[in-house]
Design a protein around this motif. Structure first.
Motif, PDB file in Angstrom:
ATOM      1  N   GLU A  42       0.820  -1.217   0.000  1.00 50.52           N
ATOM      2  CA  GLU A  42       0.000   0.000   0.000  1.00 50.52           C
ATOM      3  C   GLU A  42       0.851   1.263   0.000  1.00 50.52           C
ATOM      4  O   GLU A  42       1.853   1.357   0.708  1.00 50.52           O
ATOM      5  CB  GLU A  42      -0.915   0.050   1.232  1.00 50.52           C
ATOM      6  N   ILE A  67      -0.896   5.354  -0.232  1.00 47.38           N
ATOM      7  CA  ILE A  67      -2.124   6.102  -0.490  1.00 47.38           C
ATOM      8  C   ILE A  67      -1.863   7.244  -1.465  1.00 47.38           C
ATOM      9  O   ILE A  67      -2.622   7.467  -2.411  1.00 47.38           O
ATOM     10  CB  ILE A  67      -2.709   6.628   0.833  1.00 47.38           C
ATOM     11  N   ASP A  91      -5.676   0.268  -4.088  1.00 45.53           N
ATOM     12  CA  ASP A  91      -6.050   0.087  -2.691  1.00 45.53           C
ATOM     13  C   ASP A  91      -5.933  -1.395  -2.342  1.00 45.53           C
ATOM     14  O   ASP A  91      -6.479  -2.254  -3.039  1.00 45.53           O
ATOM     15  CB  ASP A  91      -7.489   0.560  -2.464  1.00 45.53           C
ATOM     16  N   TYR A 143      -2.724   5.621   8.888  1.00 48.22           N
ATOM     17  CA  TYR A 143      -3.396   6.477   7.922  1.00 48.22           C
ATOM     18  C   TYR A 143      -4.841   6.058   7.662  1.00 48.22           C
ATOM     19  O   TYR A 143      -5.495   6.592   6.772  1.00 48.22           O
ATOM     20  CB  TYR A 143      -2.608   6.511   6.611  1.00 48.22           C
ATOM     21  N   HIS A 144      -5.335   5.100   8.455  1.00 44.23           N
ATOM     22  CA  HIS A 144      -6.725   4.651   8.353  1.00 44.23           C
ATOM     23  C   HIS A 144      -7.406   4.840   9.704  1.00 44.23           C
ATOM     24  O   HIS A 144      -6.812   4.547  10.744  1.00 44.23           O
ATOM     25  CB  HIS A 144      -6.786   3.158   7.981  1.00 44.23           C
ATOM     26  N   GLU A 176       3.041  11.683   3.076  1.00 40.34           N
ATOM     27  CA  GLU A 176       1.869  10.807   3.006  1.00 40.34           C
ATOM     28  C   GLU A 176       1.055  10.928   4.284  1.00 40.34           C
ATOM     29  O   GLU A 176      -0.175  10.985   4.250  1.00 40.34           O
ATOM     30  CB  GLU A 176       2.320   9.369   2.783  1.00 40.34           C
TER      31      GLU A 176
END
Length: 288
Positions: free
Chosen positions: A38, A40, A61, A87-88, A121
């Motif tokens: 991953e 993003i 994704d 980041y989620h 990021e």
């Protein structure tokens, strides 16, 4: 020893037919698991160690990709290597992971999470790069709490996430493991304290890798967990030899993840088939 295979969309491409064929070939050859990475967002000057990532690299994704792979396969386990956990939002991520697990009939079993190495990021998604480690620790706790919760709801009060009385169904089909990736001592400690396994990356010496594995096991023991229950995954090359596998096994490694190197799909299939024959993958029972 178990053997997984990875599919990097920047290298292998984003064609859906190509992804499906790669996964089906891997399953037919007897590979245990299928991993995807991953990112993003990328940007000019994004550096991972000494390597600059071209900003136009096409990263799909990972969970959407694994859902697609699940629909075109029957047995192969699904993994990330790695999903950038800070980041989620963990409440949303817990729902997405449970959904993939349910629709794949319990194959979302090799989730591997990491912190990410690109400050830009982190900033793009509103995350403080300096606190992403603590954020990841909380996220692991939040997801497990939601997956274990009942109809009366669960509560959490942390530095980054707080809620009360949340109910999230459906649950994963059985316990959904969380492996920890990373090339630092902090990652090794996180794997021992919270992870079901450790998947170190980076260009490290044999001594550094041995020290990290010992850190993970010691951290597990200090946390009152069983060090012997930790899985130890390492990356390897598609042309790895039985002697090299034996050497890794002696280091405690329980899974090796390789990737087909050829550019042409037919050559990739040949690489997978040769690997499967070398290690008798078709003769091994499927993983639970």
């Amino acid at each position: 020893m178990r053997f997984g295979i990875s599919y990097s969309t920047p290298y292998h491409g984003i064609d859906p037919d190509g992804i499906m064929a790669y996964a089906q070939d891997a399953e037919e050859c007897g590979f245990e698991s299928f991993y995807v990475p991953e990112h993003i967002v990328l940007y000019k000057g994004a550096m991972v160690g000494r390597y600059e990532l071209p900003p136009a690299l096409p990263y799909l994704d990972p969970l959407d990709t694994l859902g697609f792979v699940a629909a075109s396969t029957r047995r192969i386990l699904l993994g990330t290597g790695v999903l950038l956990l800070p980041y989620h939002h963990p409440v949303v991520l817990a729902k997405r992971l449970a959904t993939v697990d349910v629709l794949s009939k319990g194959r979302m079993r090799l989730l591997t999470v990491g912190l990410g190495a690109l400050p830009g990021e982190a900033g793009a998604v509103g995350v403080d790069f300096a606190t992403r480690g603590r954020r990841a620790d909380e996220a692991i706790d939040v997801m497990r709490l939601l997956w274990q919760g009942g109809q009366d709801g669960v509560a959490f009060d942390g530095e980054f996430f707080s809620f009360d009385g949340l109910v999230q169904f459906p649950r994963p089909l059985g316990r959904l493991p969380i492996h920890v990736g990373g090339s630092s001592q902090a990652a090794a400690r996180r794997a021992g304290r919270r992870g079901d396994g450790f998947f170190p990356g980076g260009a490290l010496t044999a001594e550094e890798r041995a020290a990290q594995w010992e850190t993970a096991r010691s951290a597990a023991a200090e946390a009152g967990r069983d060090p012997g229950a930790l899985e130890y995954t390492r990356a390897g090359s598609i042309d790895i030899t039985p002697e090299q596998v034996e050497a890794l096994a002696l280091q405690g490694v329980t899974r090796i993840v390789v990737s087909a190197a050829a550019e042409e799909p037919s050559a990739r299939r040949e690489e997978m088939a040769a690997f499967a024959q070398r290690f008798g993958l078709r003769d091994q029972p499927p993983s639970p």
